[in-house]
Design a protein around this motif. Structure first.
Motif, PDB file in Angstrom:
ATOM      1  N   LYS A  91     -60.615  10.403 -95.921  1.00 58.59           N
ATOM      2  CA  LYS A  91     -62.050  10.186 -95.790  1.00 58.59           C
ATOM      3  C   LYS A  91     -62.468  10.734 -94.431  1.00 58.59           C
ATOM      4  CE  LYS A  91     -61.937   5.929 -98.462  1.00 58.59           C
ATOM      5  NZ  LYS A  91     -62.162   4.473 -98.447  1.00 58.59           N
ATOM      6  N   PRO A  92     -63.733  11.125 -94.280  1.00 56.83           N
ATOM      7  CA  PRO A  92     -64.186  11.611 -92.976  1.00 56.83           C
ATOM      8  C   PRO A  92     -64.358  10.450 -91.988  1.00 56.83           C
ATOM      9  CG  PRO A  92     -66.013  11.581 -94.518  1.00 56.83           C
ATOM     10  CD  PRO A  92     -64.772  11.224 -95.304  1.00 56.83           C
ATOM     11  N   LEU A  93     -64.174  10.753 -90.728  1.00 55.14           N
ATOM     12  CA  LEU A  93     -64.376   9.783 -89.659  1.00 55.14           C
ATOM     13  C   LEU A  93     -65.861   9.715 -89.328  1.00 55.14           C
ATOM     14  CD1 LEU A  93     -63.270   7.940 -87.369  1.00 55.14           C
ATOM     15  CD2 LEU A  93     -63.078  10.011 -85.977  1.00 55.14           C
ATOM     16  N   ASP A  94     -66.417   8.521 -89.339  1.00 56.87           N
ATOM     17  CA  ASP A  94     -67.821   8.317 -88.961  1.00 56.87           C
ATOM     18  C   ASP A  94     -67.842   8.000 -87.466  1.00 56.87           C
ATOM     19  OD1 ASP A  94     -70.392   7.283 -88.422  1.00 56.87           O
ATOM     20  OD2 ASP A  94     -70.610   6.579 -90.494  1.00 56.87           O
ATOM     21  N   GLU A  95     -68.090   9.042 -86.663  1.00 57.94           N
ATOM     22  CA  GLU A  95     -68.055   8.890 -85.206  1.00 57.94           C
ATOM     23  C   GLU A  95     -69.108   7.907 -84.701  1.00 57.94           C
ATOM     24  OE1 GLU A  95     -67.553  12.368 -82.510  1.00 57.94           O
ATOM     25  OE2 GLU A  95     -67.610  13.462 -84.428  1.00 57.94           O
ATOM     26  N   ALA A  96     -70.337   8.069 -85.159  1.00 55.91           N
ATOM     27  CA  ALA A  96     -71.434   7.233 -84.658  1.00 55.91           C
ATOM     28  C   ALA A  96     -71.176   5.759 -84.962  1.00 55.91           C
ATOM     29  CB  ALA A  96     -72.760   7.691 -85.261  1.00 55.91           C
ATOM     30  N   LEU A  97     -70.773   5.462 -86.186  1.00 55.54           N
ATOM     31  CA  LEU A  97     -70.502   4.077 -86.559  1.00 55.54           C
ATOM     32  C   LEU A  97     -69.268   3.542 -85.819  1.00 55.54           C
ATOM     33  CD1 LEU A  97     -71.459   1.675 -88.197  1.00 55.54           C
ATOM     34  CD2 LEU A  97     -70.159   2.565 -90.147  1.00 55.54           C
ATOM     35  N   SER A  98     -68.299   4.398 -85.593  1.00 56.72           N
ATOM     36  CA  SER A  98     -67.107   3.987 -84.839  1.00 56.72           C
ATOM     37  C   SER A  98     -67.493   3.524 -83.434  1.00 56.72           C
ATOM     38  CB  SER A  98     -66.105   5.141 -84.737  1.00 56.72           C
ATOM     39  OG  SER A  98     -65.575   5.469 -86.006  1.00 56.72           O
ATOM     40  N   VAL A  99     -68.324   4.298 -82.761  1.00 61.04           N
ATOM     41  CA  VAL A  99     -68.767   3.952 -81.407  1.00 61.04           C
ATOM     42  C   VAL A  99     -69.641   2.701 -81.433  1.00 61.04           C
ATOM     43  CG1 VAL A  99     -70.148   4.734 -79.439  1.00 61.04           C
ATOM     44  CG2 VAL A  99     -68.534   6.304 -80.542  1.00 61.04           C
ATOM     45  N   GLU A 100     -70.545   2.629 -82.408  1.00 61.25           N
ATOM     46  CA  GLU A 100     -71.431   1.467 -82.521  1.00 61.25           C
ATOM     47  C   GLU A 100     -70.631   0.176 -82.719  1.00 61.25           C
ATOM     48  OE1 GLU A 100     -74.236  -0.437 -85.921  1.00 61.25           O
ATOM     49  OE2 GLU A 100     -74.543   1.710 -85.555  1.00 61.25           O
ATOM     50  N   ILE A 101     -69.687   0.199 -83.637  1.00 58.89           N
ATOM     51  CA  ILE A 101     -68.879  -1.000 -83.912  1.00 58.89           C
ATOM     52  C   ILE A 101     -67.989  -1.316 -82.715  1.00 58.89           C
ATOM     53  CG2 ILE A 101     -66.978  -1.883 -85.324  1.00 58.89           C
ATOM     54  CD1 ILE A 101     -68.417  -0.659 -87.737  1.00 58.89           C
ATOM     55  N   SER A 102     -67.443  -0.303 -82.076  1.00 56.73           N
ATOM     56  CA  SER A 102     -66.619  -0.520 -80.891  1.00 56.73           C
ATOM     57  C   SER A 102     -67.400  -1.282 -79.822  1.00 56.73           C
ATOM     58  CB  SER A 102     -66.136   0.817 -80.331  1.00 56.73           C
ATOM     59  OG  SER A 102     -65.381   0.623 -79.165  1.00 56.73           O
ATOM     60  N   GLN A 103     -68.647  -0.890 -79.625  1.00 60.81           N
ATOM     61  CA  GLN A 103     -69.495  -1.567 -78.641  1.00 60.81           C
ATOM     62  C   GLN A 103     -69.847  -2.980 -79.109  1.00 60.81           C
ATOM     63  OE1 GLN A 103     -72.668   1.303 -78.374  1.00 60.81           O
ATOM     64  NE2 GLN A 103     -71.620   2.487 -76.787  1.00 60.81           N
ATOM     65  N   ARG A 104     -70.152  -3.118 -80.387  1.00 58.55           N
ATOM     66  CA  ARG A 104     -70.558  -4.418 -80.921  1.00 58.55           C
ATOM     67  C   ARG A 104     -69.445  -5.464 -80.798  1.00 58.55           C
ATOM     68  NH1 ARG A 104     -71.431  -5.164 -86.988  1.00 58.55           N
ATOM     69  NH2 ARG A 104     -71.591  -2.919 -86.872  1.00 58.55           N
ATOM     70  N   ILE A 105     -68.216  -5.061 -81.050  1.00 58.11           N
ATOM     71  CA  ILE A 105     -67.104  -6.030 -80.990  1.00 58.11           C
ATOM     72  C   ILE A 105     -66.449  -6.061 -79.611  1.00 58.11           C
ATOM     73  CG2 ILE A 105     -66.632  -5.831 -83.463  1.00 58.11           C
ATOM     74  CD1 ILE A 105     -64.085  -4.181 -82.596  1.00 58.11           C
TER      75      ILE A 105
ATOM     76  N   ASN B 111     -61.418   2.179 -82.079  1.00 59.43           N
ATOM     77  CA  ASN B 111     -60.645   2.620 -80.921  1.00 59.43           C
ATOM     78  C   ASN B 111     -61.064   4.007 -80.444  1.00 59.43           C
ATOM     79  OD1 ASN B 111     -58.573   0.348 -81.007  1.00 59.43           O
ATOM     80  ND2 ASN B 111     -58.452   1.165 -83.068  1.00 59.43           N
ATOM     81  N   LEU B 112     -61.977   4.642 -81.151  1.00 54.87           N
ATOM     82  CA  LEU B 112     -62.366   6.024 -80.868  1.00 54.87           C
ATOM     83  C   LEU B 112     -62.767   6.260 -79.409  1.00 54.87           C
ATOM     84  CD1 LEU B 112     -62.718   8.846 -82.098  1.00 54.87           C
ATOM     85  CD2 LEU B 112     -65.066   8.213 -82.664  1.00 54.87           C
ATOM     86  N   PRO B 113     -63.570   5.388 -78.791  1.00 57.31           N
ATOM     87  CA  PRO B 113     -63.957   5.655 -77.398  1.00 57.31           C
ATOM     88  C   PRO B 113     -62.774   5.732 -76.424  1.00 57.31           C
ATOM     89  CG  PRO B 113     -65.403   4.001 -78.354  1.00 57.31           C
ATOM     90  CD  PRO B 113     -64.280   4.227 -79.331  1.00 57.31           C
ATOM     91  N   PHE B 114     -61.659   5.130 -76.772  1.00 56.89           N
ATOM     92  CA  PHE B 114     -60.502   5.118 -75.876  1.00 56.89           C
ATOM     93  C   PHE B 114     -59.536   6.276 -76.139  1.00 56.89           C
ATOM     94  CE2 PHE B 114     -61.811   0.690 -76.656  1.00 56.89           C
ATOM     95  CZ  PHE B 114     -62.329   0.425 -75.391  1.00 56.89           C
ATOM     96  N   LEU B 115     -59.721   6.966 -77.261  1.00 54.60           N
ATOM     97  CA  LEU B 115     -58.790   8.036 -77.616  1.00 54.60           C
ATOM     98  C   LEU B 115     -58.991   9.289 -76.775  1.00 54.60           C
ATOM     99  CD1 LEU B 115     -58.758   7.661 -81.501  1.00 54.60           C
ATOM    100  CD2 LEU B 115     -57.032   6.882 -79.867  1.00 54.60           C
ATOM    101  N   LYS B 116     -60.232   9.543 -76.392  1.00 58.01           N
ATOM    102  CA  LYS B 116     -60.558  10.718 -75.583  1.00 58.01           C
ATOM    103  C   LYS B 116     -60.018  12.005 -76.203  1.00 58.01           C
ATOM    104  CE  LYS B 116     -60.948   8.168 -71.218  1.00 58.01           C
ATOM    105  NZ  LYS B 116     -61.422   6.977 -71.799  1.00 58.01           N
ATOM    106  N   LYS B 117     -60.219  12.129 -77.515  1.00 59.04           N
ATOM    107  CA  LYS B 117     -59.781  13.303 -78.271  1.00 59.04           C
ATOM    108  C   LYS B 117     -60.956  13.815 -79.096  1.00 59.04           C
ATOM    109  CE  LYS B 117     -55.391  12.929 -77.178  1.00 59.04           C
ATOM    110  NZ  LYS B 117     -54.750  13.885 -76.311  1.00 59.04           N
ATOM    111  N   ASP B 118     -60.899  15.078 -79.455  1.00 55.93           N
ATOM    112  CA  ASP B 118     -61.893  15.666 -80.350  1.00 55.93           C
ATOM    113  C   ASP B 118     -61.732  15.019 -81.717  1.00 55.93           C
ATOM    114  OD1 ASP B 118     -63.395  17.221 -82.098  1.00 55.93           O
ATOM    115  OD2 ASP B 118     -62.505  19.121 -81.472  1.00 55.93           O
ATOM    116  N   SER B 119     -62.772  14.357 -82.187  1.00 55.21           N
ATOM    117  CA  SER B 119     -62.671  13.620 -83.451  1.00 55.21           C
ATOM    118  C   SER B 119     -62.370  14.528 -84.642  1.00 55.21           C
ATOM    119  CB  SER B 119     -63.932  12.804 -83.711  1.00 55.21           C
ATOM    120  OG  SER B 119     -65.036  13.664 -83.875  1.00 55.21           O
TER     121      SER B 119
END
Length: 154
Positions: free
Chosen positions: A3-17, A70-78
């Motif tokens: 499945k594709p990675l949803d970058e925006a939702l990943s960052v949003e949820i990361s911040q929310r939790i 965990n996306l914000p901590f990976l520091k990799k091209d999504s």
């Protein structure tokens, strides 16, 4: 097909939790609890560069996408992140497993979840069942593919 990675939702949820660095399993657990219709997923993550091998990882999946708190901590091209699922649990299953683990093994962290023995070896470790071994081998093959040395530029 992943499945594709949803970058925006990943960052949003990361911040929310309020996800934390180096807490991949805890972050995915919190994200699963905070997200409707989420599946908690454990497996392996592969990307170009160090450590040049699959890393054990956790994320959540929705019907159409991967969400990685965990996306914000990976520091990799999504676009260069490859996810290899080994085990998946809905929120009800996840809560039951965590509660049972806390009762049976109060001194141990209940995450990650490896299921029942017999376990298989992958890498230098023996954790998880055959599904873990299969996911690890697929991830290892992808890691070797994307981390091939480029001899043309030497």
């Amino acid at each position: 097909m992943n499945k594709p990675l949803d970058e925006a939702l990943s960052v949003e949820i990361s911040q929310r939790i309020k996800s934390k660095a180096k807490k991949t399993f805890d972050n995915a657990y919190k994200a699963a609890l905070a997200t409707d219709q989420a599946q908690y997923v454990q497996g392996f993550l592969v990307f170009p560069g160090k450590p040049y091998q699959p890393i054990e990882h956790a994320w959540i999946e929705l019907a159409e996408s991967i969400v990685d708190p965990n996306l914000p901590f990976l520091k990799k091209d999504s676009q260069q992140l490859y996810y290899f699922p080994a085990a998946s649990f809905n929120v009800t299953q996840l809560k039951e497993i965590i509660e049972e683990s806390k009762e049976d093994y109060p001194e141990d962290d209940p995450l990650p979840i490896y299921g029942d023995a017999p376990y298989e070896y992958y890498g230098d470790v023996m954790l998880g069942g055959k599904n873990y071994l299969d996911a690890y081998q697929a991830a290892e093959a992808k890691s070797k593919e994307i981390n091939q040395p480029n001899f043309e530029n030497n």
